[in-house]
Design a protein around this motif. Structure first.
Motif, PDB file in Angstrom:
ATOM      1  N   CYS A   1       0.849  -1.190   0.000  1.00  7.31           N
ATOM      2  CA  CYS A   1       0.000   0.000   0.000  1.00  7.31           C
ATOM      3  C   CYS A   1       0.889   1.245   0.000  1.00  7.31           C
ATOM      4  O   CYS A   1       1.936   1.272   0.663  1.00  7.31           O
ATOM      5  CB  CYS A   1      -0.889   0.017   1.247  1.00  7.31           C
ATOM      6  N   TYR A   2       0.469   2.263  -0.732  1.00 12.15           N
ATOM      7  CA  TYR A   2       1.273   3.475  -0.882  1.00 12.15           C
ATOM      8  C   TYR A   2       0.420   4.700  -0.526  1.00 12.15           C
ATOM      9  O   TYR A   2      -0.729   4.814  -0.940  1.00 12.15           O
ATOM     10  CB  TYR A   2       1.795   3.611  -2.305  1.00 12.15           C
ATOM     11  N   TYR A   3       1.066   5.587   0.215  1.00 15.57           N
ATOM     12  CA  TYR A   3       0.402   6.836   0.601  1.00 15.57           C
ATOM     13  C   TYR A   3       1.211   8.004   0.031  1.00 15.57           C
ATOM     14  O   TYR A   3       2.399   8.154   0.326  1.00 15.57           O
ATOM     15  CB  TYR A   3       0.316   6.938   2.127  1.00 15.57           C
ATOM     16  N   PHE A   4       0.565   8.822  -0.760  1.00 13.99           N
ATOM     17  CA  PHE A   4       1.219   9.982  -1.374  1.00 13.99           C
ATOM     18  C   PHE A   4       0.839  11.213  -0.550  1.00 13.99           C
ATOM     19  O   PHE A   4      -0.277  11.737  -0.657  1.00 13.99           O
ATOM     20  CB  PHE A   4       0.795  10.124  -2.834  1.00 13.99           C
ATOM     21  N   SER A   5       1.786  11.611   0.292  1.00  9.77           N
ATOM     22  CA  SER A   5       1.507  12.684   1.251  1.00  9.77           C
ATOM     23  C   SER A   5       1.242  14.015   0.547  1.00  9.77           C
ATOM     24  O   SER A   5       1.807  14.318  -0.513  1.00  9.77           O
ATOM     25  CB  SER A   5       2.691  12.833   2.214  1.00  9.77           C
ATOM     26  N   THR A   6       0.407  14.807   1.184  1.00 14.01           N
ATOM     27  CA  THR A   6       0.122  16.151   0.687  1.00 14.01           C
ATOM     28  C   THR A   6       0.876  17.206   1.488  1.00 14.01           C
ATOM     29  O   THR A   6       0.764  18.408   1.202  1.00 14.01           O
ATOM     30  CB  THR A   6      -1.387  16.443   0.762  1.00 14.01           C
ATOM     31  N   ASN A   7       1.644  16.751   2.485  1.00 13.27           N
ATOM     32  CA  ASN A   7       2.377  17.683   3.359  1.00 13.27           C
ATOM     33  C   ASN A   7       3.802  17.883   2.864  1.00 13.27           C
ATOM     34  O   ASN A   7       4.488  16.916   2.506  1.00 13.27           O
ATOM     35  CB  ASN A   7       2.416  17.148   4.794  1.00 13.27           C
ATOM     36  N   TYR A   8       4.251  19.142   2.881  1.00 12.00           N
ATOM     37  CA  TYR A   8       5.617  19.450   2.491  1.00 12.00           C
ATOM     38  C   TYR A   8       6.478  19.467   3.752  1.00 12.00           C
ATOM     39  O   TYR A   8       6.375  20.384   4.595  1.00 12.00           O
ATOM     40  CB  TYR A   8       5.659  20.800   1.767  1.00 12.00           C
ATOM     41  N   LEU A   9       7.339  18.452   3.855  1.00 10.88           N
ATOM     42  CA  LEU A   9       8.130  18.261   5.063  1.00 10.88           C
ATOM     43  C   LEU A   9       9.578  17.938   4.693  1.00 10.88           C
ATOM     44  O   LEU A   9       9.873  17.572   3.546  1.00 10.88           O
ATOM     45  CB  LEU A   9       7.552  17.115   5.904  1.00 10.88           C
ATOM     46  N   THR A  10      10.479  18.076   5.693  1.00  9.29           N
ATOM     47  CA  THR A  10      11.850  17.624   5.464  1.00  9.29           C
ATOM     48  C   THR A  10      11.853  16.103   5.355  1.00  9.29           C
ATOM     49  O   THR A  10      10.853  15.421   5.635  1.00  9.29           O
ATOM     50  CB  THR A  10      12.768  18.060   6.620  1.00  9.29           C
ATOM     51  N   TRP A  11      13.037  15.579   4.982  1.00 11.53           N
ATOM     52  CA  TRP A  11      13.121  14.112   4.819  1.00 11.53           C
ATOM     53  C   TRP A  11      12.834  13.407   6.150  1.00 11.53           C
ATOM     54  O   TRP A  11      12.050  12.454   6.178  1.00 11.53           O
ATOM     55  CB  TRP A  11      14.509  13.743   4.302  1.00 11.53           C
ATOM     56  N   SER A  12      13.422  13.882   7.232  1.00  6.03           N
ATOM     57  CA  SER A  12      13.207  13.249   8.545  1.00  6.03           C
ATOM     58  C   SER A  12      11.756  13.409   8.996  1.00  6.03           C
ATOM     59  O   SER A  12      11.154  12.458   9.546  1.00  6.03           O
ATOM     60  CB  SER A  12      14.142  13.863   9.608  1.00  6.03           C
ATOM     61  N   GLU A  13      11.179  14.572   8.786  1.00  6.84           N
ATOM     62  CA  GLU A  13       9.784  14.790   9.172  1.00  6.84           C
ATOM     63  C   GLU A  13       8.843  13.911   8.337  1.00  6.84           C
ATOM     64  O   GLU A  13       7.841  13.388   8.856  1.00  6.84           O
ATOM     65  CB  GLU A  13       9.428  16.263   8.991  1.00  6.84           C
ATOM     66  N   SER A  14       9.187  13.752   7.066  1.00  5.09           N
ATOM     67  CA  SER A  14       8.369  12.886   6.197  1.00  5.09           C
ATOM     68  C   SER A  14       8.425  11.433   6.671  1.00  5.09           C
ATOM     69  O   SER A  14       7.400  10.737   6.680  1.00  5.09           O
ATOM     70  CB  SER A  14       8.862  12.990   4.761  1.00  5.09           C
ATOM     71  N   ARG A  15       9.614  11.028   7.120  1.00  8.45           N
ATOM     72  CA  ARG A  15       9.721   9.654   7.621  1.00  8.45           C
ATOM     73  C   ARG A  15       8.901   9.485   8.905  1.00  8.45           C
ATOM     74  O   ARG A  15       8.252   8.448   9.083  1.00  8.45           O
ATOM     75  CB  ARG A  15      11.184   9.311   7.878  1.00  8.45           C
ATOM     76  N   ASP A  16       8.920  10.463   9.759  1.00  2.00           N
ATOM     77  CA  ASP A  16       8.114  10.383  10.982  1.00  2.00           C
ATOM     78  C   ASP A  16       6.630  10.279  10.642  1.00  2.00           C
ATOM     79  O   ASP A  16       5.880   9.525  11.284  1.00  2.00           O
ATOM     80  CB  ASP A  16       8.358  11.625  11.851  1.00  2.00           C
ATOM     81  N   GLU A  17       6.191  11.035   9.652  1.00  6.94           N
ATOM     82  CA  GLU A  17       4.787  10.975   9.246  1.00  6.94           C
ATOM     83  C   GLU A  17       4.423   9.566   8.764  1.00  6.94           C
ATOM     84  O   GLU A  17       3.358   9.032   9.116  1.00  6.94           O
ATOM     85  CB  GLU A  17       4.505  11.997   8.153  1.00  6.94           C
TER      86      GLU A  17
END
Length: 269
Positions: free
Chosen positions: A130-146
């Motif tokens: 399953c894949y989730y295409f985030s709509t939030n603009y975050l740093t790489w580390s913040e994106s991983r936390d999400e």
């Protein structure tokens, strides 16, 4: 048998010329009688005091005992053959049951792993992932936390087929050429040593770097470019749309996790 029964008498008459006194032979014959006694003996096949047996013609003598032995032997051979066929049938039956059992298990696995795997609302399914295409603009580390908060992690690309799926999806989702998405690849621990988020090394035969990437440019950030983003709005030749970038920049991201099974199974049957 008496001795008389075994004797045959016969009179044999011999003649000899009669001589006269002058010494010349006379034509008148003088008979002479002689008794010949012939003893009649039994044939060699008729021995006194023994019984006459039929002469064998070279074959063995058939007795009731031998007949019984032959019959029992035939029955034994028939029993062995019957047991052999029974064992063979049982073996084939067991093999048939095992084949059916294996096929049933395969069907169950297919239903569970493919037909009955589901993704949560907002996630897109491809195969068993399953894949989730985030709509939030975050740093790489913040994106991983999400991604972790959602039960997954930044995407790890393990095949060309998966890269194809993601590249096509990003063409639809990107709003402009630099609207790229973070993926789970970084060399932040050691420059030039690219690792996925599960710490497995990047397969150099399965890379999709665009042009001269990675170039590790430090023009805007002295730390260089240690994280990877992907996507080309216009499409990428040969799927090559990976770019290294400073991990402090903000982009959207792709999260990944396995499709769920279990309680979805009944809905798929």
């Amino acid at each position: 048998m008496s001795e008389a029964d075994g004797i045959v008498y016969s009179d044999v008459k011999f003649t000899r010329p009669k001589r006269n006194t002058s010494g010349t032979a006379s034509s008148e014959a003088e008979p002479t009688y002689s008794e010949v006694r012939i003893l009649k003996t039994q044939s060699s096949t008729e021995l006194p005091g023994s019984q006459q047996h039929p002469v064998s013609n070279g074959g063995s003598k058939v007795t009731p005992e031998r007949v019984v032995i032959v019959v029992l032997s035939a029955l034994l051979v028939a029993a062995v053959i019957a047991l052999g066929f029974t064992s063979l049938d049982n073996m084939h039956t067991k093999q048939s049951f095992q084949t059916l059992r294996d096929e049933l298990e395969a069907v169950k696995r297919n239903l569970t792993d493919d037909s009955c795997t589901k993704c949560e609302y907002g996630w897109e399914q491809h195969g068993r992932q399953c894949y989730y295409f985030s709509t939030n603009y975050l740093t790489w580390s913040e994106s991983r936390d999400e991604c972790r908060q959602k039960g997954g992690d930044l995407v790890q690309i393990d095949s060309r087929e998966e890269q194809t799926f993601l590249e096509l999806k990003l063409r639809e989702k990107m709003k402009f050429s630099e609207d790229k998405f973070w993926i789970g690849l970084t060399d932040s621990e050691k420059e030039g040593t690219w690792l996925w988020v599960d710490r497995s090394p990047l397969n150099k035969r399965l890379t999709f770097w665009s042009g001269k990437e990675p170039d590790n440019r430090a023009m805007y950030n002295p730390d260089g470019e240690d994280c990877v983003r992907m996507g080309k709005k216009a499409g990428a030749p040969d799927l090559k749309c990976w770019f290294d970038q400073s991990c402090k920049y903000t982009y959207r991201s792709i999260c990944e996790k396995p499709a769920e099974t279990g309680h979805f199974t009944l809905q798929c049957v």
